[in-house]
Write an enzyme that holds these catalytic residues in place. Structure first.
Site, mmCIF file in Angstrom:
data_model
loop_
_atom_site.group_PDB
_atom_site.id
_atom_site.type_symbol
_atom_site.label_atom_id
_atom_site.label_comp_id
_atom_site.label_asym_id
_atom_site.label_seq_id
_atom_site.Cartn_x
_atom_site.Cartn_y
_atom_site.Cartn_z
ATOM 1 N N ASP A 132 -10.250 -5.535 -3.147
ATOM 2 C CA ASP A 132 -9.613 -4.541 -2.269
ATOM 3 C C ASP A 132 -10.433 -3.246 -2.323
ATOM 4 O O ASP A 132 -10.546 -2.621 -3.384
ATOM 5 C CB ASP A 132 -8.184 -4.320 -2.795
ATOM 6 C CG ASP A 132 -7.388 -3.320 -1.989
ATOM 7 O OD1 ASP A 132 -7.986 -2.399 -1.395
ATOM 8 O OD2 ASP A 132 -6.148 -3.448 -1.991
ATOM 9 N N SER A 166 0.833 -1.202 0.000
ATOM 10 C CA SER A 166 0.000 0.000 0.000
ATOM 11 C C SER A 166 0.876 1.264 0.000
ATOM 12 O O SER A 166 1.639 1.464 -0.945
ATOM 13 C CB SER A 166 -0.967 -0.066 1.190
ATOM 14 O OG SER A 166 -1.982 0.873 1.029
ATOM 15 N N HIS A 213 -7.379 -6.045 0.807
ATOM 16 C CA HIS A 213 -6.185 -5.231 1.052
ATOM 17 C C HIS A 213 -5.334 -5.747 2.225
ATOM 18 O O HIS A 213 -4.278 -5.209 2.506
ATOM 19 C CB HIS A 213 -6.647 -3.802 1.372
ATOM 20 C CG HIS A 213 -5.591 -2.749 1.255
ATOM 21 N ND1 HIS A 213 -5.045 -2.349 0.048
ATOM 22 C CD2 HIS A 213 -4.971 -1.974 2.185
ATOM 23 C CE1 HIS A 213 -4.152 -1.392 0.253
ATOM 24 N NE2 HIS A 213 -4.080 -1.151 1.530
HETATM 25 N N1 LIG Z 1 -7.409 2.508 9.586
HETATM 26 C C1 LIG Z 1 -7.882 2.395 8.255
HETATM 27 C C2 LIG Z 1 -7.305 1.196 7.543
HETATM 28 C C3 LIG Z 1 -5.847 1.252 7.495
HETATM 29 C C4 LIG Z 1 -5.290 0.072 6.769
HETATM 30 O O1 LIG Z 1 -6.001 -0.743 6.157
HETATM 31 N N2 LIG Z 1 -4.009 -0.061 6.833
HETATM 32 C C5 LIG Z 1 -3.358 -1.113 6.119
HETATM 33 C C6 LIG Z 1 -2.270 -0.494 5.248
HETATM 34 S S1 LIG Z 1 -2.960 0.666 4.112
HETATM 35 C C7 LIG Z 1 -2.704 -2.061 7.092
HETATM 36 O O2 LIG Z 1 -1.767 -2.740 6.755
HETATM 37 N N3 LIG Z 1 -3.206 -2.128 8.335
HETATM 38 C C8 LIG Z 1 -2.589 -2.856 9.396
HETATM 39 C C9 LIG Z 1 -2.812 -4.332 9.400
HETATM 40 O O3 LIG Z 1 -3.673 -4.860 8.692
HETATM 41 O O4 LIG Z 1 -2.048 -5.004 10.150
HETATM 42 C C10 LIG Z 1 -9.375 2.296 8.242
HETATM 43 O O5 LIG Z 1 -9.910 2.242 9.309
HETATM 44 O O6 LIG Z 1 -9.945 2.283 7.150
#
Ligand SMILES: N[C@@H](CCC(=O)N[C@@H](CS)C(=O)NCC(=O)O)C(=O)O
Length: 291
Positions: free
Chosen positions: A232, A154, A269
């Site tokens: 995604d 990402s 995602h």
């Molecule tokens: N906090 C965001 C989502 C953030 C998100 O999806 N982050 C991804 C990277 S873009 C991630 O890797 N999150 C941490 C994980 O899954 O461990 C939301 O609430 O929509």
């Protein structure tokens, strides 16, 4: 000068050793920075090993990649180290940096800020490309920095592609990405980040921090692998735009052996997706790191 490394913890994993370090980072304006480093068991002073740098996405720390990415097993069997940096400086105390999840803390976008409000601390590009190799080398850790590749997820996929394509001395042998933010000057996350961190905003970003812009004008051979999932939500919201990157690459005459972009049916995602293709990506890089 950055301070020497302090070991925070160390655990045996997949026959190798995963160690968390911290140090006072000059690139990040004197703040304490953490990173994790996986060293395979074959690493020794007489056998320096190649290294893969993993850049995580929005809201992540240096921990997400090794906890959920399933990278360590394949890296161990290939004899490759993995460096897991953080995603931003922490504790800079800049007004507004902790308000949104997609800007500020946890969202450094792998650039060097030019807006004076952020430029003393938000320098993740220098932190990762120059500072971490220097402090790790100074600590005598047996990594061969001439054999580096980079990958990420990402926002970290954006970081991997842009650092690969913009590094002046061909610092990285190959780049790969899971669901990368591929054309950030044309998506809401990137527009917000560049407007905040860069004095010249999106226009300044086109020069250095947009993978689609960079591949369009690149003349060198490249080794790039991208996977994204069709389920995604961020892809569906046009935050990722991998087709823009693919089109720019093909227009610049890169064929599928140099730039491969794979659409993976039904994946989202998350790290469920990343861990599914983790081994593929490590083996892709092994081709170049062990050549
Ligand atoms: N906090 C965001 C989502 C953030 C998100 O999806 N982050 C991804 C990277 S873009 C991630 O890797 N999150 C941490 C994980 O899954 O461990 C939301 O609430 O929509």
């Amino acid at each position: 000068m950055s301070d020497p490394l302090e070991k925070v913890s160390s655990n045996k994993s997949f026959e190798g050793e995963l160690t968390k370090y911290k140090f006072k980072s000059a690139a990040l304006g004197g703040l304490s920075a953490n990173f994790n480093l996986f060293l395979p068991t074959n690493a020794s002073p007489s056998n320096k090993v190649p290294v893969l740098v993993y850049l995580a996405g929005l809201t992540c720390t240096e921990d997400n990649g090794f906890v959920k990415g399933s990278f360590l097993g394949p890296a161990s069997s290939q004899g490759i180290a993995i460096l897991f940096p953080d995603t931003s400086p922490r504790g800079a105390g800049i007004q507004g940096e902790d308000v949104d999840w997609d800007f500020g803390t946890g969202a450094g976008f792998y650039l060097n800020a030019t807006n004076p409000k952020f430029s003393a601390h938000y320098n993740m590009y220098t932190h990762i490309a120059l500072e971490l190799p220097t402090v790790i080398e100074a600590a005598g850790i047996p990594i061969d920095w001439k054999r580096q590749s980079i990958f990420g997820h990402s926002m970290g996929g954006h970081g991997a592609l842009t650092m690969y394509l913009s590094s002046p001395q061909k610092q990285y042998r190959s780049a790969s990405a899971f669901s990368p933010v591929s054309n950030p000057t044309k998506c809401p996350w990137g527009e917000k980040a560049f407007a905040g961190y860069l004095q010249g905003g999106v226009e300044e970003a086109k020069e250095k921090y947009d993978a689609t812009e960079l591949i369009a004008k690149n003349k060198e051979p490249v080794h790039i692998l991208i996977d994204f999932g069709t389920a995604d939500n961020f892809y569906k919201q046009n935050q990722l735009l991998p087709e823009n990157f693919l089109k720019a690459a093909r227009d610049a005459n890169y064929d599928e052996f140099q730039v491969r972009v794979r659409s993976q049916e039904g994946y989202d995602h998350s790290y469920y997706f990343i861990s599914t293709f983790a081994s593929d990506h490590v083996h892709f890089h092994a081709n170049f790191l062990k050549a």
